[in-house]
Design an enzyme around this catalytic site. Structure first.
Site, PDB file in Angstrom:
ATOM      1  N   ASP A   1      38.637  50.697  37.100  1.00 44.91           N
ATOM      2  CA  ASP A   1      39.919  50.096  37.475  1.00 44.91           C
ATOM      3  C   ASP A   1      40.051  48.765  36.730  1.00 44.91           C
ATOM      4  O   ASP A   1      39.336  47.813  37.022  1.00 44.91           O
ATOM      5  CB  ASP A   1      39.956  49.881  38.990  1.00 44.91           C
ATOM      6  CG  ASP A   1      41.324  49.426  39.490  1.00 44.91           C
ATOM      7  OD1 ASP A   1      42.212  49.189  38.657  1.00 44.91           O
ATOM      8  OD2 ASP A   1      41.493  49.309  40.718  1.00 44.91           O
TER       9      ASP A   1
ATOM     10  N   GLU B   1      48.493  54.067  43.955  1.00 45.16           N
ATOM     11  CA  GLU B   1      47.071  54.408  43.877  1.00 45.16           C
ATOM     12  C   GLU B   1      46.627  55.095  45.165  1.00 45.16           C
ATOM     13  O   GLU B   1      47.080  54.750  46.256  1.00 45.16           O
ATOM     14  CB  GLU B   1      46.218  53.175  43.610  1.00 45.16           C
ATOM     15  CG  GLU B   1      46.297  52.088  44.659  1.00 45.16           C
ATOM     16  CD  GLU B   1      45.447  50.875  44.311  1.00 45.16           C
ATOM     17  OE1 GLU B   1      44.317  51.063  43.795  1.00 45.16           O
ATOM     18  OE2 GLU B   1      45.904  49.738  44.559  1.00 45.16           O
TER      19      GLU B   1
ATOM     20  N   GLU C   1      45.253  55.872  39.728  1.00 43.39           N
ATOM     21  CA  GLU C   1      46.328  54.890  39.921  1.00 43.39           C
ATOM     22  C   GLU C   1      47.196  54.795  38.668  1.00 43.39           C
ATOM     23  O   GLU C   1      46.700  54.885  37.541  1.00 43.39           O
ATOM     24  CB  GLU C   1      45.712  53.525  40.225  1.00 43.39           C
ATOM     25  CG  GLU C   1      46.705  52.394  40.392  1.00 43.39           C
ATOM     26  CD  GLU C   1      46.015  51.067  40.688  1.00 43.39           C
ATOM     27  OE1 GLU C   1      46.695  50.160  41.203  1.00 43.39           O
ATOM     28  OE2 GLU C   1      44.806  50.944  40.404  1.00 43.39           O
TER      29      GLU C   1
ATOM     30  N   ASP D   1      48.430  47.922  36.217  1.00 45.30           N
ATOM     31  CA  ASP D   1      47.313  48.208  37.121  1.00 45.30           C
ATOM     32  C   ASP D   1      47.111  49.719  37.109  1.00 45.30           C
ATOM     33  O   ASP D   1      47.963  50.467  37.591  1.00 45.30           O
ATOM     34  CB  ASP D   1      47.646  47.705  38.533  1.00 45.30           C
ATOM     35  CG  ASP D   1      46.458  47.803  39.481  1.00 45.30           C
ATOM     36  OD1 ASP D   1      45.376  48.241  39.048  1.00 45.30           O
ATOM     37  OD2 ASP D   1      46.618  47.440  40.665  1.00 45.30           O
TER      38      ASP D   1
ATOM     39  N   HIS E   1      50.656  49.104  46.058  1.00 42.18           N
ATOM     40  CA  HIS E   1      51.284  47.799  46.302  1.00 42.18           C
ATOM     41  C   HIS E   1      52.340  47.512  45.246  1.00 42.18           C
ATOM     42  O   HIS E   1      52.330  48.084  44.145  1.00 42.18           O
ATOM     43  CB  HIS E   1      50.220  46.696  46.271  1.00 42.18           C
ATOM     44  CG  HIS E   1      49.299  46.784  45.081  1.00 42.18           C
ATOM     45  ND1 HIS E   1      49.572  46.185  43.873  1.00 42.18           N
ATOM     46  CD2 HIS E   1      48.118  47.441  44.910  1.00 42.18           C
ATOM     47  CE1 HIS E   1      48.600  46.449  43.025  1.00 42.18           C
ATOM     48  NE2 HIS E   1      47.698  47.218  43.629  1.00 42.18           N
TER      49      HIS E   1
ATOM     50  N   HIS F   1      49.450  41.620  43.891  1.00 41.34           N
ATOM     51  CA  HIS F   1      49.971  42.126  45.170  1.00 41.34           C
ATOM     52  C   HIS F   1      51.185  41.282  45.546  1.00 41.34           C
ATOM     53  O   HIS F   1      51.054  40.142  45.966  1.00 41.34           O
ATOM     54  CB  HIS F   1      48.901  42.046  46.271  1.00 41.34           C
ATOM     55  CG  HIS F   1      47.774  43.022  46.090  1.00 41.34           C
ATOM     56  ND1 HIS F   1      47.752  44.258  46.689  1.00 41.34           N
ATOM     57  CD2 HIS F   1      46.643  42.941  45.359  1.00 41.34           C
ATOM     58  CE1 HIS F   1      46.648  44.898  46.351  1.00 41.34           C
ATOM     59  NE2 HIS F   1      45.953  44.121  45.534  1.00 41.34           N
TER      60      HIS F   1
END
Length: 503
Positions: free
Chosen positions: A276, A389, A484, A287, A356, A364
């Site tokens: 990640d 994700e 994700e 992300d 998120h 976030h």
């Protein structure tokens, strides 16, 4: 039509043009010298040795004369037996000679290199490619994405139509609606930043899959990945760089693990490793995560989580309730069962881990996308960016903080807080200059030349200026997987900007 490759002897003997006559005067046939009986053999040997050199000089002089003929000269004039074909042949010979002379000037070669036997053949032209081709990526990748695309038009992700509304109305009208297209165009600069960061992410993860293997230390894996990311994103302070530390959580550890200095952990054949990592341009964060395994017994687990993530992406859209996305994800993930070492497990979504929303320089941004039912009824809105994700587990489906902390991030909403320790003040200045409100890890502080900072870091955490994010673990002996993607809720369509050929 006369052949282009007319022998030179034909030009001199059969077609006696004024130019040819002049050539004969310049190059008269040498008279045979009077030879004594004793010198005959020696002279014959010289004649045998010199014809090729003499022929070369003749051809060079003839070509110079031919190129010097004025463009307006009527080359068909001459003896009456030549007719109109003489001018045609001469022109063809000139056209033949000129390109050869140009080629030889470019290549630095002389015409005589082909020898006497090739006098009537055209020298093969060497083609030179003067066009500047599009710069390609190296292997391993080292060319920054901005240099690969100098026009700053970066590849788009997967563009999808929004899902229909609850009453069945299609969202296809958004793609052609003039107002929505204008709004989309107005944010093109922001979308371009996301696309540049996404292309760097794609190329880095493709590179990872070529060399990651059991037996490598986790520190080596993370540092090689991060070095490649920095090169491709063309790291430039807070304008471009890594968005957060590389997560490489193994087995029951689901998230937020990256090795600290001195960590001896080695990747094993039976491990399930979640990679990640994030990139950003001007704070526009990508992300994106995937799971690496070497033993095929985990394939079904990875398939379940990948399917759940793609389901969440399909359901996401403008005016969609977040709780509805979570309910759909849970339904898909729990429909899978996996058999590992003779034991069957139902794949469980990790209920206290979420997707998120993403803001500028803020990983976030306030909204969470649950992966189980019962979440918030808040709706997604036009122009927002989300990380969708999902985490699947063979354990109990819940995580808790454990192990040494490696991830840290400055509190986005913190105001002025008085700091008394000088080392804490210094460390905060280093964090502000290099990371701002982006996440960082202890390895990155080491890379900045910082040492003996743990007490100062703890002081900043105690004051609430910095938030620690320890590794999140399910029950020991369980296996967790993660996938994700980052999506853009553009006015005209939904773009899965981080989508690639791999997943």
């Amino acid at each position: 039509m006369w052949p282009l490759e007319a022998p030179s002897s034909l030009c001199v003997t059969s077609f006696r043009t004024p130019m040819m006559a002049e050539l004969e005067i310049v190059q008269p046939e040498p008279e045979a010298p009077e030879v004594l009986n004793g010198d005959a053999d020696e002279n014959e040997a010289k004649e045998d040795a010199e014809p090729s050199e003499t022929g070369k000089k003749k051809r060079r002089k003839k070509k110079k004369k031919k190129t010097a003929v004025p463009a307006g000269t009527n080359e068909s004039e001459g003896d009456g037996d030549t007719g109109g074909g003489v001018g045609d042949v001469t022109k063809q010979l000139e056209q033949q000679a000129l390109p050869e002379d140009i080629d030889k000037e470019d290549d630095g070669e002389e015409d005589g290199e082909e020898g006497e036997n090739s006098a009537g053949k055209k020298k093969k032209k060497k083609k030179k490619n003067n066009k500047k081709g599009v710069k390609g990526q190296t292997d391993p990748p080292t060319v920054p994405i901005c240099e690969l695309y100098p026009s700053a038009v970066f590849p788009k992700g997967e563009e999808c139509e929004y899902p229909p509304s609850k009453d069945g109305r299609s969202a296809a009208w958004r793609t052609t609606h003039e107002e929505k297209r204008v709004l989309d165009k107005a944010n093109e600069e922001m979308w371009s930043d996301f696309r540049q960061a996404a292309e760097a992410h794609r190329q880095v993860r493709n590179y990872i899959n070529t060399w990651i293997k059991p037996g490598m230390t986790m520190i080596d894996i993370c540092e090689r990945l991060e070095d490649c990311s920095r090169r491709l994103i063309k790291e430039n302070g807070l304008k471009a760089g890594l968005a957060f530390p590389t997560g490489c959580s193994i087995n029951h550890v689901a998230a937020h693990y990256t090795p600290n200095a001195g960590d001896p952990t080695v990747l094993q054949y039976n491990d399930v490793c979640k990679i990640d990592f994030g990139t950003h341009i001007n704070g526009r964060i990508i992300d994106c995560a995937f799971t690496v395994t070497f033993n095929p017994k985990y394939d079904r687990l990875l398939e379940a989580v990948r399917d759940a993530t793609n389901t969440g992406i399909r359901c996401a859209g403008i005016d969609v309730r977040l709780c509805d996305v979570g309910e759909t994800i849970q339904e898909v993930m729990e429909s899978y069962e996996v058999e590992i070492d003779g034991k069957t497990y139902q794949v469980k979504p990790i209920r206290n881990l979420n997707g998120h929303s993403i803001g500028q320089y803020r990983i976030h941004a306030g909204k969470t996308v649950p992966i189980v039912k019962g979440g918030e009824a808040t709706r997604m809105e036009e122009g927002e960016v989300y990380a969708i994700e999902t985490f699947g587990s063979t354990g109990r489906g819940a995580v808790h903080g454990d192990m040494d902390c490696s991830h840290y991030m400055k509190n986005f909403n913190v105001g002025h807080v008085p700091i008394r320790l000088p080392r804490a003040k210094h460390l905060l200045n280093v964090i502000n200059d290099n990371f701002g409100t982006l996440a960082f890890c202890r390895r990155w502080l080491d890379r900045q030349g910082e040492s003996k900072y743990l007490m100062a870091l703890k002081n900043l955490c105690d004051l609430g200026i910095i938030d620690p994010y320890p590794p999140l673990c399910d029950t020991k002996g369980s296996y967790t997987a993660q996938y994700e993607h980052t999506i853009l809720l553009r006015p005209t369509c939904k773009e899965v900007v981080s989508r690639g050929d791999d997943y």
